[in-house]
Design a protein around this motif. Structure first.
Motif, PDB file in Angstrom:
ATOM      1  N   CYS A 228      36.074  19.640  53.262  1.00  0.00           N
ATOM      2  CA  CYS A 228      35.163  21.087  52.373  1.00  0.00           C
ATOM      3  C   CYS A 228      34.766  22.563  52.148  1.00  0.00           C
ATOM      4  O   CYS A 228      34.879  23.646  51.378  1.00  0.00           O
ATOM      5  CB  CYS A 228      34.082  20.526  52.384  1.00  0.00           C
ATOM      6  SG  CYS A 228      33.662  18.970  51.557  1.00  0.00           S
TER       7      CYS A 228
ATOM      8  N   ALA B 204      35.278  25.358  49.285  1.00  0.00           N
ATOM      9  CA  ALA B 204      35.084  25.994  49.359  1.00  0.00           C
ATOM     10  C   ALA B 204      34.531  28.397  49.767  1.00  0.00           C
ATOM     11  O   ALA B 204      34.840  28.566  48.580  1.00  0.00           O
ATOM     12  CB  ALA B 204      33.565  25.934  50.118  1.00  0.00           C
TER      13      ALA B 204
ATOM     14  N   ALA C  70      29.463  29.805  43.039  1.00  0.00           N
ATOM     15  CA  ALA C  70      28.821  29.064  44.038  1.00  0.00           C
ATOM     16  C   ALA C  70      29.385  27.627  44.144  1.00  0.00           C
ATOM     17  O   ALA C  70      30.448  27.507  43.098  1.00  0.00           O
ATOM     18  CB  ALA C  70      27.604  28.912  43.495  1.00  0.00           C
ATOM     19  N   VAL C  71      29.375  27.183  44.701  1.00  0.00           N
ATOM     20  CA  VAL C  71      30.083  25.916  44.846  1.00  0.00           C
ATOM     21  C   VAL C  71      28.941  24.692  45.384  1.00  0.00           C
ATOM     22  O   VAL C  71      28.095  24.525  45.444  1.00  0.00           O
ATOM     23  CB  VAL C  71      30.892  25.813  46.604  1.00  0.00           C
ATOM     24  CG1 VAL C  71      32.320  26.568  46.698  1.00  0.00           C
ATOM     25  CG2 VAL C  71      30.260  25.730  47.482  1.00  0.00           C
ATOM     26  N   VAL C  72      29.699  23.583  44.378  1.00  0.00           N
ATOM     27  CA  VAL C  72      28.745  22.398  44.517  1.00  0.00           C
ATOM     28  C   VAL C  72      28.939  20.983  45.370  1.00  0.00           C
ATOM     29  O   VAL C  72      30.128  20.936  45.056  1.00  0.00           O
ATOM     30  CB  VAL C  72      27.675  22.348  43.273  1.00  0.00           C
ATOM     31  CG1 VAL C  72      29.067  21.644  42.588  1.00  0.00           C
ATOM     32  CG2 VAL C  72      27.053  21.119  43.551  1.00  0.00           C
ATOM     33  N   LEU C  73      28.922  20.916  46.210  1.00  0.00           N
ATOM     34  CA  LEU C  73      28.885  19.040  46.873  1.00  0.00           C
ATOM     35  C   LEU C  73      28.305  18.279  46.378  1.00  0.00           C
ATOM     36  O   LEU C  73      26.837  18.195  46.146  1.00  0.00           O
ATOM     37  CB  LEU C  73      28.131  19.246  48.253  1.00  0.00           C
ATOM     38  CG  LEU C  73      29.630  20.214  49.604  1.00  0.00           C
ATOM     39  CD1 LEU C  73      29.044  20.049  50.331  1.00  0.00           C
ATOM     40  CD2 LEU C  73      30.914  20.240  49.418  1.00  0.00           C
TER      41      LEU C  73
ATOM     42  N   ASN D  82      27.480  24.746  56.231  1.00  0.00           N
ATOM     43  CA  ASN D  82      26.505  25.808  54.865  1.00  0.00           C
ATOM     44  C   ASN D  82      27.090  27.443  56.338  1.00  0.00           C
ATOM     45  O   ASN D  82      26.334  28.583  55.890  1.00  0.00           O
ATOM     46  CB  ASN D  82      24.917  25.532  54.524  1.00  0.00           C
ATOM     47  CG  ASN D  82      25.139  24.915  53.587  1.00  0.00           C
ATOM     48  OD1 ASN D  82      25.141  25.654  52.530  1.00  0.00           O
ATOM     49  ND2 ASN D  82      23.930  24.021  53.856  1.00  0.00           N
TER      50      ASN D  82
ATOM     51  N   ILE E 234      30.382  28.711  56.029  1.00  0.00           N
ATOM     52  CA  ILE E 234      31.522  29.488  54.467  1.00  0.00           C
ATOM     53  C   ILE E 234      30.530  30.493  53.390  1.00  0.00           C
ATOM     54  O   ILE E 234      29.506  31.293  54.409  1.00  0.00           O
ATOM     55  CB  ILE E 234      30.630  28.119  53.236  1.00  0.00           C
ATOM     56  CG1 ILE E 234      28.794  28.212  52.355  1.00  0.00           C
ATOM     57  CG2 ILE E 234      31.013  26.842  53.238  1.00  0.00           C
ATOM     58  CD1 ILE E 234      28.728  26.900  51.461  1.00  0.00           C
TER      59      ILE E 234
ATOM     60  N   HIS F  59      26.895  31.146  48.278  1.00  0.00           N
ATOM     61  CA  HIS F  59      25.605  30.219  48.049  1.00  0.00           C
ATOM     62  C   HIS F  59      26.509  28.460  47.526  1.00  0.00           C
ATOM     63  O   HIS F  59      27.727  28.850  46.778  1.00  0.00           O
ATOM     64  CB  HIS F  59      25.501  30.623  46.204  1.00  0.00           C
ATOM     65  CG  HIS F  59      24.440  31.916  46.726  1.00  0.00           C
ATOM     66  ND1 HIS F  59      23.293  32.302  47.706  1.00  0.00           N
ATOM     67  CD2 HIS F  59      23.919  33.176  46.252  1.00  0.00           C
ATOM     68  CE1 HIS F  59      23.110  33.559  47.130  1.00  0.00           C
ATOM     69  NE2 HIS F  59      23.303  34.061  47.137  1.00  0.00           N
ATOM     70  N   SER F  60      25.438  28.063  48.058  1.00  0.00           N
ATOM     71  CA  SER F  60      26.182  26.527  47.962  1.00  0.00           C
ATOM     72  C   SER F  60      25.058  26.367  47.059  1.00  0.00           C
ATOM     73  O   SER F  60      23.244  26.164  47.496  1.00  0.00           O
ATOM     74  CB  SER F  60      26.030  25.910  49.103  1.00  0.00           C
ATOM     75  OG  SER F  60      25.166  25.794  50.409  1.00  0.00           O
TER      76      SER F  60
ATOM     77  N   PHE G 190      21.534  24.943  51.991  1.00  0.00           N
ATOM     78  CA  PHE G 190      21.768  24.937  49.865  1.00  0.00           C
ATOM     79  C   PHE G 190      20.880  26.195  49.756  1.00  0.00           C
ATOM     80  O   PHE G 190      19.974  26.216  49.991  1.00  0.00           O
ATOM     81  CB  PHE G 190      21.833  23.813  49.466  1.00  0.00           C
ATOM     82  CG  PHE G 190      22.390  22.765  49.839  1.00  0.00           C
ATOM     83  CD1 PHE G 190      24.387  22.976  49.837  1.00  0.00           C
ATOM     84  CD2 PHE G 190      22.800  21.804  51.280  1.00  0.00           C
ATOM     85  CE1 PHE G 190      25.079  21.969  50.597  1.00  0.00           C
ATOM     86  CE2 PHE G 190      23.995  20.839  51.871  1.00  0.00           C
ATOM     87  CZ  PHE G 190      25.150  21.425  51.261  1.00  0.00           C
TER      88      PHE G 190
END
Length: 341
Positions: free
Chosen positions: A185, A189, A199-202, A229, A232, A235-236, A256
């Motif tokens: 991940c 990312a 941004a990335v979203v998990l 977090n 990376i 923003h997440s 996050f």
């Protein structure tokens, strides 16, 4: 807020920095390709899931046609799983790709992250599509890149039942699998950030209290989300399906910038207030299975007003959209935000 508002990306960054933006943005950080947009854009899946130009074209229609101010790619939640060795069914125009094999079901200890992960599967397709969208001078909206979360990836690799069994009977093995999945991940990312993602979203449905349980989430998943977090470069956002009220305090300690919640949360106001007290934004949570999918635009407006009353930061579908979701209901969501006083 017009579709050409040059300040949308700045407002998105402000939201993820913990600042209040009025009015809230509208958008989606969950999967969203609907049949109406495929027809209008001339870009359909499954081709749009594996061709960067078609992926970018369909994604841009979320803004140019559906008027959303935050858009997300890819359109499915199997990209990283496929790169890690799972076989997928590529799906059809109206059916998203799905995992069909679990390569480490017999021996989870054999799993390791390939050194050339970013060259495998469709990860490079997503990277190219992000770059195309960011270089589109007529598209001034933030792009969120989706990544399967560690619990989902672990269930893909081992099978859902075997993985959940490991979390109870052999938690040390489950932790090792989750740790390696988070390594993947992190790599994805940072590659997406380098490609231009805002941004990335998990997306981690298996982390739902209805699946893994609050204790296992706290002991196995949470420490790895914190590590994600810490490593990376941007923003997440975290999206966990279902009734997450019981794990909200833990989620808010993971680092996050925002959390995305669906309609099954018991108390949206509690979630929003708890998140805001930690300078964390909340995204959601109009029902996708009912309101957006089968109800009327007036029903969408009513539910949107209820979400906005809780002081939500980005008005959005609560989860992934059904392909048959009518465009008029997405437009009604945006119109409701515009009408809200």
């Amino acid at each position: 807020m017009s579709e050409t508002d040059p300040h949308i990306s700045k407002k998105f960054q402000d939201i993820l920095d913990g600042k209040k933006v009025t009015p809230p943005l509208t958008g989606t950080v969950t999967t969203s390709p609907i049949l109406d947009l495929m027809e209008i854009s001339g870009s359909s899946r499954p081709e749009a899931d594996s061709n960067p130009e078609k992926m970018a074209k369909l994604a841009s229609s979320l803004h140019t046609v559906a008027k959303l101010e935050v858009i997300r790619i890819p359109f499915d939640v199997t990209v990283v799983g496929e790169a890690l060795g799972c076989q997928i069914d590529i799906g059809t125009k109206a059916r998203t790709p799905s995992i069909i094999t679990h390569p480490f079901e017999k021996d989870p200890s054999e799993f390791d992250v390939p050194v050339d992960l970013l060259e495998k599967g469709r990860i490079h397709v997503v990277m190219e599509a992000i770059s195309l969208l960011k270089n589109d001078k007529g598209l001034s909206v933030p792009i969120v890149a989706g990544i399967e979360g560690p619990a989902d990836l672990s269930s893909y690799l081992c099978g859902i039942k075997p993985f959940l069994k490991l979390t109870v009977k052999k938690p040390e093995i489950a932790r090792k699998i989750v740790e390696k999945c988070v390594d993947a991940c992190i790599a994805c990312a940072n590659a997406y950030f380098l490609s231009g993602a805002d941004a990335v979203v998990l997306a981690d449905a298996t982390s739902s209290p209805e699946m893994i349980g609050p204790a296992a989430f706290r002991e196995i998943i949470k420490p790895e989300l914190v590590r994600f977090n810490e490593n990376i470069q941007g923003h997440s956002i975290l999206h966990i399906c279902g009734e997450i009220d019981s794990i909200v305090p833990d989620i808010l300690e993971c680092g996050f910038s925002a959390i995305s919640v669906e309609e099954n949360v018991k108390d949206l106001e509690y979630v929003v207030n708890s998140a805001h007290s930690n300078n964390i934004a909340v995204i959601g949570n109009i029902s996708t299975a009912h309101t957006l999918y089968i109800k009327t635009p007036n029903d969408v407006r009513k539910e949107a007003f209820e979400c906005l009353d809780t002081d939500i930061d980005i008005l959005a579908p609560g989860c992934g959209l059904a392909p048959e979701t009518p465009l008029r209901n997405l437009l009604a969501m945006v119109e409701a935000r515009n009408e809200y006083v």
